[in-house]
Design a protein around this motif. Structure first.
Motif, PDB file in Angstrom:
ATOM      1  N   GLU A 131       6.348   6.266 -21.510  1.00  0.00           N
ATOM      2  CA  GLU A 131       4.955   5.966 -20.726  1.00  0.00           C
ATOM      3  C   GLU A 131       4.388   4.724 -20.766  1.00  0.00           C
ATOM      4  OE1 GLU A 131       2.278   9.178 -21.029  1.00  0.00           O
ATOM      5  OE2 GLU A 131       3.836  10.671 -20.316  1.00  0.00           O
ATOM      6  N   GLN A 337      14.577   1.536  -0.738  1.00  0.00           N
ATOM      7  CA  GLN A 337      13.854   2.408  -0.818  1.00  0.00           C
ATOM      8  C   GLN A 337      14.219   3.520   0.327  1.00  0.00           C
ATOM      9  OE1 GLN A 337       9.611   1.668  -0.141  1.00  0.00           O
ATOM     10  NE2 GLN A 337       9.272   3.443   0.688  1.00  0.00           N
ATOM     11  N   ASN A 339      13.681   8.061   1.726  1.00  0.00           N
ATOM     12  CA  ASN A 339      12.418   9.113   1.714  1.00  0.00           C
ATOM     13  C   ASN A 339      13.292  10.400   1.313  1.00  0.00           C
ATOM     14  OD1 ASN A 339      13.978   9.960   3.639  1.00  0.00           O
ATOM     15  ND2 ASN A 339      12.179   9.735   5.312  1.00  0.00           N
ATOM     16  N   THR A 343      13.412  13.824  -7.834  1.00  0.00           N
ATOM     17  CA  THR A 343      12.273  13.897  -9.067  1.00  0.00           C
ATOM     18  C   THR A 343      13.101  13.846 -10.347  1.00  0.00           C
ATOM     19  OG1 THR A 343      10.668  15.276  -9.960  1.00  0.00           O
ATOM     20  CG2 THR A 343      12.461  16.576  -9.302  1.00  0.00           C
ATOM     21  N   ALA A 364      14.153   5.967  -9.285  1.00  0.00           N
ATOM     22  CA  ALA A 364      12.808   5.796  -9.474  1.00  0.00           C
ATOM     23  C   ALA A 364      11.898   6.321  -8.256  1.00  0.00           C
ATOM     24  CB  ALA A 364      11.991   4.464  -9.876  1.00  0.00           C
ATOM     25  N   GLY A 365      10.762   6.748  -8.439  1.00  0.00           N
ATOM     26  CA  GLY A 365      10.198   7.385  -7.327  1.00  0.00           C
ATOM     27  C   GLY A 365       8.468   7.779  -8.043  1.00  0.00           C
ATOM     28  N   TYR A 366       7.742   8.110  -6.901  1.00  0.00           N
ATOM     29  CA  TYR A 366       6.169   8.502  -7.496  1.00  0.00           C
ATOM     30  C   TYR A 366       6.087   9.822  -7.549  1.00  0.00           C
ATOM     31  CZ  TYR A 366       5.081   3.488  -5.922  1.00  0.00           C
ATOM     32  OH  TYR A 366       5.081   2.429  -5.863  1.00  0.00           O
ATOM     33  N   ASP A 367       5.495  10.262  -8.798  1.00  0.00           N
ATOM     34  CA  ASP A 367       5.186  11.720  -9.206  1.00  0.00           C
ATOM     35  C   ASP A 367       4.174  12.267  -8.109  1.00  0.00           C
ATOM     36  OD1 ASP A 367       7.034  11.761 -10.946  1.00  0.00           O
ATOM     37  OD2 ASP A 367       5.734  11.212 -12.707  1.00  0.00           O
ATOM     38  N   GLU A 368       3.429  11.299  -7.536  1.00  0.00           N
ATOM     39  CA  GLU A 368       1.973  11.821  -6.965  1.00  0.00           C
ATOM     40  C   GLU A 368       2.511  12.176  -5.492  1.00  0.00           C
ATOM     41  OE1 GLU A 368       2.480   8.801  -8.397  1.00  0.00           O
ATOM     42  OE2 GLU A 368       1.046   8.951  -9.963  1.00  0.00           O
ATOM     43  N   GLN A 370       6.102  13.139  -2.726  1.00  0.00           N
ATOM     44  CA  GLN A 370       7.538  12.757  -2.409  1.00  0.00           C
ATOM     45  C   GLN A 370       7.847  11.987  -1.182  1.00  0.00           C
ATOM     46  OE1 GLN A 370      10.301  13.741  -3.597  1.00  0.00           O
ATOM     47  NE2 GLN A 370       9.742  14.502  -5.314  1.00  0.00           N
ATOM     48  N   TYR A 372       9.022   8.755  -1.368  1.00  0.00           N
ATOM     49  CA  TYR A 372       8.947   7.384  -1.986  1.00  0.00           C
ATOM     50  C   TYR A 372       9.677   7.075  -3.296  1.00  0.00           C
ATOM     51  CZ  TYR A 372       4.792   7.707   1.153  1.00  0.00           C
ATOM     52  OH  TYR A 372       4.046   7.871   2.216  1.00  0.00           O
ATOM     53  N   ASN A 373      11.232   7.180  -3.002  1.00  0.00           N
ATOM     54  CA  ASN A 373      12.039   6.889  -3.895  1.00  0.00           C
ATOM     55  C   ASN A 373      12.954   5.579  -3.839  1.00  0.00           C
ATOM     56  OD1 ASN A 373      11.089   9.560  -5.160  1.00  0.00           O
ATOM     57  ND2 ASN A 373      11.960  10.421  -3.459  1.00  0.00           N
TER      58      ASN A 373
END
Length: 386
Positions: A131, A337, A339, A343, A364-368, A370, A372-373
Motif C-alpha cells: 500500500e 483502459q 470497462n 478485481t 490494475a483498477g479502482y477499488d472504489e 467497477q 475502470y480497469n
C-alpha cells in the motif's frame, strides 16, 4: 642452369600452394559468415512472411472454451527475513504481523510448451507493490536497531530478537499496579511522620536509580541501521489449473520487466513441461502487436480468477471465469483502459479482442468503482518472453 630451373619450379609450386591456402581461408570465412547470417536472418524472414493465419473465433464462449485450460490461478506465499552484518537471512517469530507469512493470489496464462506463464510483476514480487510502496522497511530496521546490542553474536541474533522484541515498546510505568496487585493500605498508623519529607526522600531515590539505569544503558552500543537488511523471500509460488481440486503445481520466477511501469513477469513450472490437460496455449505470435490498432468501443474479453479461490472454488473443482466489456481509451504505449469487470485476483489475466487475439495483461483498477480497469499491452509480454 638445371639447379636454377629446379629452384624456380619449387618456388612457383610453393606460391601456388600459398595462394590456394589463402583462397581456402577466404572461402571458409565467407561460408562461415553465410551460415551465421543464415541462422540469424532466415528464421526472422521466415517468421515475417510465414505467420500463422489468425483464425477469428466467433464469440466469447468460443474464446473461453479455447483458453480456459491455459489460464491458471497463481498463489504466492512470501515472508520477510532479516540479515544483519551480512548474516544468512533468518525469520523471527514475534508478536508482529510484519513477519507473518503472507499469501496473495493472481492469474497467469501459459504461453509456451515448456511451461512458461505470463503474469504481473506485482504477483511475482508482491512486496514491491504494498500500500505504501515502501520496500526499504525503515520502521522494522529502526525497531531492530533499538533493541539489538552490537555485541550480540551472529548465532544469537534470532533468539535475542525474539526474546527482546517488545523492549522497543518499554515496560510498565512506575507505580502502575493492576487491581489484583494493588498494595493494601495500613489499618493503623504506627507513628506520626512528616509525609512531605518522606515524599522528598522517595523521589530522590527514584531519581538516583533512574540516573544509574540511564548510565548503564548509555554504555550499550546498538546495531547500526546500515547493518540491517530486510529481505523478502518467496516461500512458494504455485498454480492451480481449471477443473483441478486444490492440486497445486510448483513454479519459479524466471524473468521480470525492467521498467517498473511495465507490470509483467514470467513464471515457469519447475517441471518445465506443459500439463497434459492444457491443449491450447495463448499464442503470442498471434497477439496484437500494434497497440494503436486497439480502438475504443471494440470488445475486450477477460478470462481469469477475480477474488481468487473465493470465487473459483466450486463443488466440481476450481473454475475460471470470463467477463466481457469494451475498450474505453486508446493505448498510451504501455497500458490500455477498458470497462471489463475485474478485481483483486484477476491481476495477470489475459484480455482478448473479439477474435481471440491477446491484446493486454490485466493489472490494475479502482477499488472504489467497477468499470475502470487497465491492462499492459501485449507487446511487452512478447518482448519479455523472447
Amino acid at each position: 642452369m638445371l639447379n636454377n630451373q629446379t629452384s624456380e619450379g619449387t618456388n612457383e609450386t610453393s606460391k601456388l600452394q600459398n595462394n590456394n591456402k589463402s583462397k581456402n581461408k577466404k572461402i571458409a570465412l565467407i561460408a562461415g559468415l553465410i551460415i551465421v547470417l543464415g541462422i540469424i536472418i532466415i528464421p526472422r524472414v521466415w517468421a515475417k512472411f510465414n505467420k500463422k493465419e489468425v483464425v477469428c473465433l466467433n464469440n466469447q464462449t468460443q474464446i473461453y472454451e479455447k483458453y480456459k485450460d491455459a489460464v491458471v490461478l497463481v498463489k504466492h506465499t512470501y515472508a520477510l527475513q532479516i540479515s544483519i552484518k551480512g548474516s544468512e537471512p533468518f525469520q523471527i517469530e514475534v508478536d508482529d504481523n510484519s513477519f507473518e507469512e503472507k499469501t496473495i493470489s493472481g492469474t497467469g496464462f501459459f504461453v509456451s510448451e515448456d511451461g512458461k506463464i505470463v503474469t504481473n510483476h506485482h504477483v511475482a514480487e508482491p512486496w514491491k507493490y504494498n500500500e505504501t510502496k515502501d520496500d526499504d522497511f525503515s520502521e522494522l530496521k529502526n525497531h531492530i536497531a533499538t533493541v539489538l546490542p552490537d555485541s550480540i553474536d551472529k548465532k544469537d541474533y534470532k533468539s535475542y530478537l525474539e526474546s527482546h522484541w517488545n523492549d522497543y515498546y518499554g515496560g510498565e510505568e512506575e507505580g502502575d499496579y493492576s487491581e489484583e496487585e494493588e498494595i493494601p493500605a495500613k489499618e493503623a498508623t504506627v507513628a506520626n511522620v512528616d509525609s512531605s519529607s518522606v515524599n522528598n526522600e522517595v523521589n530522590d531515590l527514584i531519581s538516583e536509580n533512574k540516573s544509574e539505569e540511564k548510565a548503564v544503558t548509555s554504555q550499550i552500543v546498538y546495531t547500526k541501521l546500515e547493518d540491517i537488511k530486510i529481505v523478502p523471500k518467496t516461500v512458494e509460488v504455485s498454480i492451480a489449473l481449471h477443473g483441478s481440486k486444490d492440486d497445486w503445481l510448483q513454479c519459479k520466477v524466471i524473468k521480470i520487466a525492467d521498467s517498473d511501469e511495465v507490470d509483467v513477469a514470467i513464471l515457469q513450472l519447475t517441471t518445465e513441461k506443459l500439463p497434459n490437460s492444457v491443449t491450447d496455449i495463448v499464442d503470442l505470435d498471434n497477439a496484437v502487436q500494434d497497440d494503436s490498432s486497439i480502438k475504443p468501443g471494440t470488445n475486450a474479453i477477460l478470462i481469469g480468477y477475480p477474488m481468487g479461490l473465493q470465487l473459483a472454488n466450486t463443488r466440481r473443482g476450481i473454475k475460471v471465469q470470463v467477463y466481457e466489456g469494451q475498450i474505453n481509451k486508446e493505448s498510451d504505449g504501455v497500458s490500455v483502459q477498458y470497462n471489463v469487470t475485474s478485481t483483486h485476483g484477476a491481476s495477470g489475466s489475459p484480455v482478448f479482442n473479439e477474435c481471440g487475439q491477446l491484446i493486454a495483461i490485466n493489472y490494475a483498477g479502482y477499488d472504489e468503482a467497477q468499470g475502470y480497469n487497465f491492462g499492459i499491452v501485449a507487446k511487452h509480454a512478447m518482448s519479455l518472453v523472447e
